[in-house]
Design a protein around this motif. Structure first.
Motif, mmCIF file in Angstrom:
data_model
loop_
_atom_site.group_PDB
_atom_site.id
_atom_site.type_symbol
_atom_site.label_atom_id
_atom_site.label_comp_id
_atom_site.label_asym_id
_atom_site.label_seq_id
_atom_site.Cartn_x
_atom_site.Cartn_y
_atom_site.Cartn_z
ATOM 1 N N ALA A 1 59.553 32.204 73.572
ATOM 2 C CA ALA A 1 60.688 32.584 74.422
ATOM 3 C C ALA A 1 61.014 34.066 74.300
ATOM 4 C CB ALA A 1 61.912 31.746 74.068
ATOM 5 N N ASN A 2 60.751 34.642 73.146
ATOM 6 C CA ASN A 2 61.088 36.053 72.917
ATOM 7 C C ASN A 2 60.196 37.015 73.686
ATOM 8 O OD1 ASN A 2 63.220 35.449 71.265
ATOM 9 N ND2 ASN A 2 62.078 35.699 69.354
ATOM 10 N N THR A 3 59.123 36.519 74.291
ATOM 11 C CA THR A 3 58.215 37.400 75.036
ATOM 12 C C THR A 3 58.558 37.473 76.517
ATOM 13 O OG1 THR A 3 56.633 35.605 75.488
ATOM 14 C CG2 THR A 3 56.340 36.841 73.431
ATOM 15 N N GLN A 4 59.623 36.776 76.950
ATOM 16 C CA GLN A 4 59.951 36.732 78.377
ATOM 17 C C GLN A 4 60.286 38.111 78.942
ATOM 18 O OE1 GLN A 4 62.573 32.994 78.193
ATOM 19 N NE2 GLN A 4 62.159 33.224 80.360
ATOM 20 N N THR A 5 61.099 38.861 78.211
ATOM 21 C CA THR A 5 61.485 40.187 78.710
ATOM 22 C C THR A 5 60.267 41.069 78.895
ATOM 23 O OG1 THR A 5 63.650 40.016 77.644
ATOM 24 C CG2 THR A 5 62.910 42.215 78.273
ATOM 25 N N GLN A 6 59.330 40.981 77.956
ATOM 26 C CA GLN A 6 58.093 41.761 78.079
ATOM 27 C C GLN A 6 57.323 41.350 79.322
ATOM 28 O OE1 GLN A 6 55.499 41.369 74.700
ATOM 29 N NE2 GLN A 6 53.876 42.605 75.605
ATOM 30 N N LEU A 7 57.300 40.036 79.598
ATOM 31 C CA LEU A 7 56.622 39.548 80.803
ATOM 32 C C LEU A 7 57.283 40.107 82.057
ATOM 33 C CD1 LEU A 7 54.698 37.715 82.406
ATOM 34 C CD2 LEU A 7 56.317 35.837 82.036
ATOM 35 N N VAL A 8 58.619 40.091 82.095
ATOM 36 C CA VAL A 8 59.351 40.613 83.256
ATOM 37 C C VAL A 8 59.032 42.086 83.466
ATOM 38 C CG1 VAL A 8 61.647 41.139 84.161
ATOM 39 C CG2 VAL A 8 61.212 38.923 83.101
ATOM 40 N N ARG B 1 51.745 29.108 75.229
ATOM 41 C CA ARG B 1 52.496 29.108 73.975
ATOM 42 C C ARG B 1 53.582 28.039 73.986
ATOM 43 N NH1 ARG B 1 53.718 35.552 72.999
ATOM 44 N NH2 ARG B 1 51.659 36.174 72.228
ATOM 45 N N ILE B 2 54.266 27.930 75.134
ATOM 46 C CA ILE B 2 55.331 26.930 75.243
ATOM 47 C C ILE B 2 54.756 25.528 75.110
ATOM 48 C CG2 ILE B 2 57.075 25.948 76.787
ATOM 49 C CD1 ILE B 2 57.307 28.794 78.019
ATOM 50 N N ALA B 3 53.667 25.265 75.831
ATOM 51 C CA ALA B 3 53.058 23.934 75.819
ATOM 52 C C ALA B 3 52.551 23.560 74.429
ATOM 53 C CB ALA B 3 51.922 23.873 76.833
ATOM 54 N N ARG B 4 52.058 24.545 73.686
ATOM 55 C CA ARG B 4 51.472 24.262 72.377
ATOM 56 C C ARG B 4 52.505 24.192 71.252
ATOM 57 N NH1 ARG B 4 46.362 28.536 72.647
ATOM 58 N NH2 ARG B 4 45.173 27.452 74.270
ATOM 59 N N ALA B 5 53.732 24.641 71.517
ATOM 60 C CA ALA B 5 54.751 24.694 70.467
ATOM 61 C C ALA B 5 55.059 23.286 69.948
ATOM 62 C CB ALA B 5 56.018 25.358 70.984
ATOM 63 N N GLU B 6 55.001 23.125 68.641
ATOM 64 C CA GLU B 6 55.319 21.848 68.018
ATOM 65 C C GLU B 6 56.600 21.919 67.195
ATOM 66 O OE1 GLU B 6 51.938 20.617 65.781
ATOM 67 O OE2 GLU B 6 50.632 20.415 67.543
ATOM 68 N N ASP C 1 60.590 27.014 65.807
ATOM 69 C CA ASP C 1 60.211 28.386 65.457
ATOM 70 C C ASP C 1 59.090 28.902 66.346
ATOM 71 O OD1 ASP C 1 62.105 28.387 63.504
ATOM 72 O OD2 ASP C 1 60.730 27.979 61.846
ATOM 73 N N GLU C 2 58.127 28.033 66.669
ATOM 74 C CA GLU C 2 57.031 28.430 67.561
ATOM 75 C C GLU C 2 57.550 28.676 68.970
ATOM 76 O OE1 GLU C 2 54.175 25.329 67.316
ATOM 77 O OE2 GLU C 2 53.615 25.761 65.239
#
Length: 610
Positions: free
Chosen positions: A300-307, A286-291, A294-295
């Motif tokens: 970035a908002n999914t980091q806590t879920q990943l942790v 997702r980070i690599a594809r962000a243009e 907002d993307e």
């Protein structure tokens, strides 16, 4: 006969059923009123005490110093079982019930059962390893049930069969890809001879290398002739586990992804293994594809879920720190590339500092960053861009730095020459403020732009501070300024905020190790790597290094767990003792005593006498 000892808790869960039965038959119960002295300093102890209810204070009769407090399921006094004499007095702080385990029985079990005796080993590293081994569980269900979809699928390139090999090679390079698909002629004999209804082959970088260098194909030769056919494929909404099994069965590294009969993407083995181990690859894609910003915010908002996913799957805290630090670097670098024109990237270097620079950040904390600009660059809209970048990081969930250590502050944006003079000035005037600014910069890590600009500045800092006794003494002093929470355990339950584990445990280790590393000229920024380097330099004994490592990992682990439980949006450094089980409380006390000894050693090493 008492029969309610909790045999599910360490160290009693290490005993055999026969040994547990012996304890049940041999243990008595004693009641103590509030204020009673349970055992006196200097006396001989005949029992090991296990608290059923109430709380007990360990105190020195000579100095009045309070060493610890014990509560439900805690054990005391283990030391006297071996030394045959009680060093401190133990007083009931409230009406207290205890199991009394006879000393001779305890010693018999200690000598007969190796895993039981290992629990009481003085090495924190060994005790923590035993606890981890007992509790660690790996949950693979999440991976098995993860489906192939747009987020887990890599985008693919498709070229015509007549595309020249040179053009195909350039396409792979430009798109940073290792393979692409080739659409074959429907009359291709390979296609006609199979039942496969997909007229596609696959070409990898290795195929191109072999075709030109070994088989002698010309650069303008059509790619269709070297394409591997047929391709192995999987449908979207199938499970990743199925994709992994297909690759294993066919001895291949890539599978095509279809939506019905339409070719929509590719999965490779490296990607699947990454998803298998951490599920972090979805986020990095997702980070690599962000243009757009907002993307990137959505990613970035999914980091806590990943942790939380990693924690729930039993992944070790230090691994999570390294992984999340890498993800943070990718987010910050992507934000930088979206805000700062590409033409300027080679002429500046963005650095992060603090816990992010050390690779020890898990949940997002304050921004700590600075900018190095190449000498001679004229950058007219620099302040506007830096303000925009700071605002962008704020959008991505990184709070503003309370100390204003950010690129939006001109004090943290300098040319190479200005940084050199600034570092030299700070080293030449070793006051408290200057040393803390050097401490911040000493953790710097380059994350975007021309990263080579940072290294010469770090070398200047190290050369100026290495073996500079006066500066290092002032530099190290903050590691000693916070009181350890050991003597405040009795008040923790009445304090809603708990104990500050950063001040009491993390910071003394991190800053003390930072000072020792600069003294030795060690360039590492991560505290664990610095500890290992100090061990190799014979500055720290092996046992000390091991114990500091384990104590720091425990502090990070407990802080992270409490931060995830609080869910306040602002990560806290406080932990609550009542949320730790008995074995963890025991490890916490042990860890804080290790910090205490380390601080005493630092004070002696730098001749700090307050």
């Amino acid at each position: 006969m008492p029969n309610d000892i909790n045999f599910s808790l360490a160290p009693f869960n290490r005993l055999t059923s026969e040994q547990q039965e012996i304890i049940t038959k041999s243990t008595d119960i004693a009641y103590f009123r509030v204020g009673d002295t349970i055992i006196h300093e200097g006396q001989t102890s005949d029992n090991l005490f296990i608290i059923m209810k109430g709380s007990v204070e360990e105190r020195s009769d000579t100095s009045g110093e309070i060493y610890a407090h014990y509560t439900h399921d805690d054990i005391f006094d283990v030391r006297s079982q071996f030394e045959h004499q009680v060093r401190h007095s133990y007083i009931a702080l409230e009406d207290t019930l205890c199991h009394l385990l006879p000393t001779q029985l305890f010693l018999n079990l200690y000598n007969e059962n190796q895993t039981f005796s290992d629990y009481f080993n003085s090495s924190l590293a060994k005790r923590k390893a035993l606890l981890t081994q007992a509790n660690q569980q790996q949950n693979l269900a999440e991976f098995i049930l993860t489906k192939v979809d747009d987020e887990t699928t890599q985008q693919c390139l498709i070229v015509d069969r007549n595309t020249p090999l040179q053009q195909v090679t350039q396409l792979l390079k430009d798109n940073n890809m290792d393979a692409l698909f080739v659409e074959l002629n429907q009359y291709d004999t390979r296609h006609q001879e199979t039942q496969n209804n997909l007229p596609f082959g696959i070409v990898t970088r290795t195929d191109l290398l072999h075709a030109i260098m070994i088989d002698g194909y010309a650069a303008n030769h059509p790619v269709g002739a070297i394409a591997t056919y047929p391709i192995v494929h999987i449908q979207q909404q199938y499970y990743l586990f199925n994709a992994m099994m297909l690759m294993t069965r066919h001895h291949i590294k890539r599978v095509a992804v279809l939506n019905k009969n339409k070719l929509v993407g590719m999965l490779d083995m490296t990607q699947v293994l990454s998803l298998f181990s951490t599920h972090s690859h979805v986020l990095t894609l997702r980070i690599a594809r962000a243009e757009h910003i907002d993307e990137l915010v959505l990613a970035a908002n999914t980091q806590t879920q990943l942790v939380e996913t990693l924690i729930n799957n039993g992944i070790r805290t230090r691994f999570i720190m390294e992984l999340i630090s890498t993800v943070n670097e990718q987010i910050i670098e992507k934000a930088f590339s979206l805000v700062v024109p590409k033409s300027l990237h080679d002429h500046c270097c963005l650095i992060v500092m603090g816990s992010e620079g050390r690779g020890e950040q898990i949940l997002k904390t304050d921004q700590d960053n600075a900018l190095i600009i190449k000498n001679g660059l004229e950058w007219h809209n620099l302040p506007e861009l830096m303000n925009q970048f700071t605002h962008t990081l704020q959008q991505l969930g990184y709070p503003l730095c309370k100390g204003n250590v950010m690129v939006s502050n001109p004090l943290w944006v300098k040319t190479e020459h200005q940084w050199e003079k600034h570092i030299q000035k700070l080293c030449a005037e070793p006051n408290t403020d200057n040393m803390m600014n050097l401490a911040i910069f000493s953790d710097a890590q380059a994350v975007a732009g021309n990263q080579a600009l940072l290294s010469p500045l770090k070398q200047i800092l190290i050369s100026k501070l290495k073996e500079n006794e006066i500066a290092l003494s002032t530099f190290s002093r903050p590691a000693l300024q916070f009181n350890l929470p050991l003597t405040f355990f009795g008040n923790i339950k009445t304090k809603k905020e708990g104990i500050d584990i950063k001040q009491g445990g993390i910071f003394p280790i991190v800053h003390g190790i930072r000072a020792l590393s600069l003294e030795q000229g060690i360039e590492e920024t991560n505290t664990f790597k610095r500890i290992d380097a100090l061990r190799k330099h014979n500055v720290l004994e092996h046992s000390t290094a091991d114990n500091l490592n384990e104590a720091l990992k425990l502090f990070f682990k407990w802080r992270l767990r409490h931060q995830l439980q609080e869910k306040t949006g602002i990560p806290s450094n406080h932990i609550h003792i009542d949320r730790l089980d008995r074995t963890e409380r025991d490890l916490l006390r042990h860890s804080l005593h290790i910090v205490k000894k380390f601080k005493e050693w630092l004070g002696y090493h730098y001749q700090i006498r307050d």
